[in-house]
Design an enzyme around this catalytic site. Structure first.
Site, PDB file in Angstrom:
ATOM      1  N   LYS A  57      10.464  93.003 -55.757  1.00  0.00           N
ATOM      2  CA  LYS A  57       9.820  92.088 -56.713  1.00  0.00           C
ATOM      3  C   LYS A  57      10.262  90.643 -56.467  1.00  0.00           C
ATOM      4  O   LYS A  57       9.451  89.719 -56.486  1.00  0.00           O
ATOM      5  CB  LYS A  57      10.136  92.537 -58.153  1.00  0.00           C
ATOM      6  CG  LYS A  57       9.437  93.848 -58.515  1.00  0.00           C
ATOM      7  CD  LYS A  57       9.963  94.469 -59.804  1.00  0.00           C
ATOM      8  CE  LYS A  57       9.377  95.868 -59.996  1.00  0.00           C
ATOM      9  NZ  LYS A  57       9.928  96.562 -61.175  1.00  0.00           N
ATOM     10  N   GLN A 101      14.719  95.917 -65.311  1.00  0.00           N
ATOM     11  CA  GLN A 101      14.467  97.081 -64.459  1.00  0.00           C
ATOM     12  C   GLN A 101      14.957  98.354 -65.155  1.00  0.00           C
ATOM     13  O   GLN A 101      16.116  98.453 -65.538  1.00  0.00           O
ATOM     14  CB  GLN A 101      15.178  96.895 -63.103  1.00  0.00           C
ATOM     15  CG  GLN A 101      14.849  97.969 -62.088  1.00  0.00           C
ATOM     16  CD  GLN A 101      13.368  97.979 -61.675  1.00  0.00           C
ATOM     17  OE1 GLN A 101      12.754  96.944 -61.476  1.00  0.00           O
ATOM     18  NE2 GLN A 101      12.791  99.160 -61.594  1.00  0.00           N
ATOM     19  N   ASP A 124       6.161  92.811 -68.083  1.00  0.00           N
ATOM     20  CA  ASP A 124       6.087  94.242 -67.768  1.00  0.00           C
ATOM     21  C   ASP A 124       5.137  94.962 -68.734  1.00  0.00           C
ATOM     22  O   ASP A 124       4.798  96.130 -68.522  1.00  0.00           O
ATOM     23  CB  ASP A 124       7.485  94.878 -67.828  1.00  0.00           C
ATOM     24  CG  ASP A 124       7.968  95.325 -66.456  1.00  0.00           C
ATOM     25  OD1 ASP A 124       7.115  95.453 -65.542  1.00  0.00           O
ATOM     26  OD2 ASP A 124       9.175  95.548 -66.294  1.00  0.00           O
TER      27      ASP A 124
END
Ligand code: NDP
Length: 296
Positions: A57, A101, A124
């Site tokens: 990412k 994450q 997200d």
């Protein structure tokens, strides 16, 4: 018998198209003196797969000219301290998007963490406010994996209207939002959706009725040729590391679909790797770009 021949839903290619487009936009914004998108990612602990995902990412941010900050925290960090870190990013005007994450260590509640992220920076798309807006079809951040799959269907102009889609898996980050998007009254939606899970009786019977299968259960090579209708579209979300002594890393990546046997039967299929994975990252970049635009 299905005779048209199988084609690849090439996530790497489609993601590159999206990244090229973002790169141009960011370069243009920079020329005009506008702010460059900034993604802040928090990685707790040293889980091998998480390290790989976060690194990919961050690399993708660099590729398109975004700023990124990776914050590494010990897996012994308290929940309170992690929430404080998130609050700091929430109030940092330079940060447009925040990514935590997952998975987090067991002593930390995913729910608390997700709820602490400012919904305006929730790139997200896991915050309940984002999920609620998605369900209502309102503009919002959509979770990167299902959003990436929708972008992939769009890229290859897959006809979804009136099709029967079977989504295998009902997690909050993949299966459930996927089922909502495919059933929504929008382009590349309008499917009739069946969502299956570990309590589904006779999964094979549902899969055999599917025009589109999204396999997101995390069980390597679970979907086999006998479960797939001729000409179906197959989206394989699964990524499992399977031990392989012939590889330098000691493992290879397996999808949830038995590719070799399923591919010859279907019209379109995503490879693993190179299918949904790159699209997830492209979708995250799009969300981060949007976050920056909305704020500025
Ligand atoms: P979860 O473990 O959170 O969810 C798995 C889902 O599959 C659950 O709903 C579970 O049912 C269902 N399931 C498990 N076994 C069966 C079975 N035998 N039959 C039917 N349903 C079953 O996984 P995630 O959604 O987080 O991820 C799924 C896969 O996708 C993983 O391999 C993951 O690594 C991968 N992934 C890939 C991404 C990418 O970028 N390509 C991004 C995110 C995930 P129940 O609810 O009843 O337990």
């Amino acid at each position: 018998m299905y005779v048209c021949g199988m084609q690849i839903l090439d996530g790497k290619k489609a993601a590159q198209t999206i990244k090229d487009h973002l790169k141009l936009n960011v370069a243009q914004a920079a020329i005009e003196g506008k702010k460059v998108p900034h993604l802040a990612a928090i990685l707790v602990g040293t889980n091998g797969a998480s390290e790989t995902y976060v690194a990919a990412k961050v690399k993708a941010c660099e590729e398109v000219g975004f700023k990124s900050t990776l914050i590494r925290l010990e897996d012994t960090i308290s929940e309170m301290k992690l929430l404080e870190e998130i609050s700091e990013l929430n109030s940092d005007p330079d940060v447009d998007g925040i990514l935590i994450q997952l998975p987090l260590p067991k002593h930390i509640s995913d729910e608390e963490v997700i709820n602490t992220i400012d919904p305006d920076k929730d790139v997200d798309g896991f915050h309940p406010a984002s999920v609620g807006r998605m369900v209502q079809g309102l503009p919002t951040y959509i979770a990167a994996t299902p959003y990436g799959i929708m972008l992939l269907l769009e890229h290859y102009k897959i006809d979804t209207k009136g099709k029967h889609a079977v989504v295998v898996g009902r997690s909050n980050i993949v299966g459930r939002p996927m089922s909502v998007l495919l059933s929504s009254n929008s382009n590349y939606g309008n499917c009739t959706v069946t969502i299956c899970h570990s309590h589904t009786k006779d999964l094979k019977a549902f899969c055999l009725q599917a025009d589109i299968i999204v396999a997101a259960l995390g069980k390597p090579e679970f979907v086999t040729a006998d479960m797939v209708k001729e000409g179906a579209v197959i989206v394989d979300v699964g990524i499992t590391r399977v031990a392989d002594a012939t590889k330098k890393s000691g493992f290879k990546l397996k999808g949830d679909v038995h590719y070799e046997s399923v591919a010859p039967k279907c019209s379109w299929i995503t490879p693993v790797p190179g299918g949904v994975g790159p699209m997830t990252i492209a979708a995250l970049l799009k969300n981060t770009y949007r976050a920056c635009q909305m704020k500025n």
